[in-house]
Design an enzyme around this catalytic site. Structure first.
Site, mmCIF file in Angstrom:
data_model
loop_
_atom_site.group_PDB
_atom_site.id
_atom_site.type_symbol
_atom_site.label_atom_id
_atom_site.label_comp_id
_atom_site.label_asym_id
_atom_site.label_seq_id
_atom_site.Cartn_x
_atom_site.Cartn_y
_atom_site.Cartn_z
ATOM 1 N N ASN A 173 -20.073 7.568 -57.656
ATOM 2 C CA ASN A 173 -21.470 7.776 -57.921
ATOM 3 C C ASN A 173 -21.811 9.165 -58.459
ATOM 4 O O ASN A 173 -20.850 10.091 -58.575
ATOM 5 C CB ASN A 173 -22.360 7.727 -56.533
ATOM 6 C CG ASN A 173 -22.253 6.272 -56.000
ATOM 7 O OD1 ASN A 173 -21.855 5.435 -56.579
ATOM 8 N ND2 ASN A 173 -22.232 6.178 -54.662
ATOM 9 N N ARG A 226 -17.253 17.465 -32.837
ATOM 10 C CA ARG A 226 -16.645 17.340 -31.654
ATOM 11 C C ARG A 226 -15.172 16.843 -31.999
ATOM 12 O O ARG A 226 -14.384 16.728 -30.980
ATOM 13 C CB ARG A 226 -17.453 16.229 -30.674
ATOM 14 C CG ARG A 226 -18.520 16.721 -30.119
ATOM 15 C CD ARG A 226 -19.132 15.950 -29.133
ATOM 16 N NE ARG A 226 -19.735 15.063 -30.101
ATOM 17 C CZ ARG A 226 -19.670 13.282 -29.938
ATOM 18 N NH1 ARG A 226 -19.098 13.148 -28.666
ATOM 19 N NH2 ARG A 226 -20.115 12.483 -30.456
ATOM 20 N N GLY A 251 -16.999 13.225 -43.662
ATOM 21 C CA GLY A 251 -16.176 12.070 -43.224
ATOM 22 C C GLY A 251 -15.312 11.592 -44.458
ATOM 23 O O GLY A 251 -14.089 11.134 -44.182
ATOM 24 N N ASP A 252 -15.737 11.927 -45.587
ATOM 25 C CA ASP A 252 -14.834 11.348 -46.743
ATOM 26 C C ASP A 252 -13.850 12.517 -47.015
ATOM 27 O O ASP A 252 -12.604 12.221 -47.305
ATOM 28 C CB ASP A 252 -15.556 11.537 -48.120
ATOM 29 C CG ASP A 252 -16.712 10.404 -47.917
ATOM 30 O OD1 ASP A 252 -16.488 9.342 -47.428
ATOM 31 O OD2 ASP A 252 -17.709 10.401 -48.919
#
Length: 303
Positions: free
Chosen positions: A18, A220, A247-248
């Site tokens: 994107n 965490r 996350g990616d």
């Protein structure tokens, strides 16, 4: 720069790309509220694009399978990935717009994201079949769920190496797909959507899940399933600016480590370190680190 050859790709990413439109605000708006932005930036994103950049920046040879549109953003996206060293030979155009993500980030590094799939929604089984030699020859294949599910299943079927699935946006997964997955990577919310249960050791070691599962926990760290055992991995402390691409970055770094034959638990620890570093800059890819930066963090944090 010239587009690299797909020959010898260590990681193939089958997924979305994107143009991210990122707005910085002091606080995220409530329903019906208007707030003034304190900054605006555009980045190349999409979960697939982000994960490909993360792995390439960590020194791996990465190829991408996906679609862009026929708009000006398509050229921007392809050039940005190619400049990172990602092979975009199989990132092909289809009629319509390139995918977009509208991202709001506040001063506490919290975010809200709206994704417009655009060309990503056109990825088909036939597109994956055309990439079959690449998929069967790569040590690691990575997929997400910002492209049609049938394309993801097709990628899993054609993978000869390790198939890593990041089921985001989360949905209940068909058994056929779960049976193809070697490593499942989810955050806490995605875990509950995929499994129908909150994160617990019992749910994590369910027989319905792959033998290897990682639940990312933000600052965490992560919970790691390896067969019947569950391991907790802590995260090093860093100054957080934006968590959008963490996350990616984790998924790309995990793929990068697995492509180097790093043992699974150690690969997760290394990926947690990479994800932590990525939160120190605005935008999904801006803070993605090099391998040397991750190694330095891990050595100084004692991980």
């Amino acid at each position: 720069m010239d587009e690299p050859s797909s020959a010898g790709a260590e990681i193939v990413v089958v997924g979305s790309v994107n143009l991210d439109l990122v707005v910085r605000v002091e606080t995220l708006p409530h329903a019906g509220e208007t707030v003034l932005a304190t900054g605006y930036h555009e980045f190349v994103g999409g979960k697939g694009g982000n994960q490909a950049v993360a792995a390439a920046r960590l020194g791996r040879r990465v190829a991408f399978v996906g679609h862009v549109g026929t708009d000006q953003a398509a050229s921007t996206v392809r050039s940005a990935l190619a400049d990172e060293g990602v092979d975009v030979t199989l990132l092909t155009p289809v009629d319509g717009p390139t995918g977009r993500a509208f991202v709001q980030v506040d001063d506490e590094a919290e975010n809200q994201i709206i994704v417009v799939g655009g060309a990503n929604g056109a990825l088909s089984e036939a597109d994956v079949a055309a990439a079959a030699p690449l998929l069967t020859g790569s040590p690691v294949v990575v997929a997400q769920l910002e492209v049609p599910l049938e394309a993801v299943v097709a990628a899993g079927r054609r993978t000869s190496g390790v198939f890593v699935l990041n089921p985001a946006p989360a949905q209940e997964l068909p058994r056929e797909l779960l049976a193809l997955v070697d490593v499942l990577v989810v955050n806490e919310g995605e875990f509950e959507v995929v499994t129908g249960a909150p994160v617990s050791e019992e749910a994590l070691t369910s027989s319905s899940l792959p033998e290897r599962v990682v639940v990312t926990l933000g600052g965490r760290g992560a919970l790691v399933r390896d067969g019947a055992s569950v391991l907790s991995v802590g995260a090093p402390r860093v100054e957080v600016v934006d968590t959008t691409g963490a996350g990616d970055t984790f998924v790309g770094a995990l793929a990068a480590a697995l492509a180097r034959d790093v043992p699974y638990a150690d690969a997760v620890r290394w990926a947690v370190g990479a994800a932590s570093l990525s939160t120190q800059a605005l935008g999904a890819t801006s803070g993605m680190p090099s391998a040397a930066e991750v190694d330095r963090l891990m050595s100084t944090s004692g991980s």
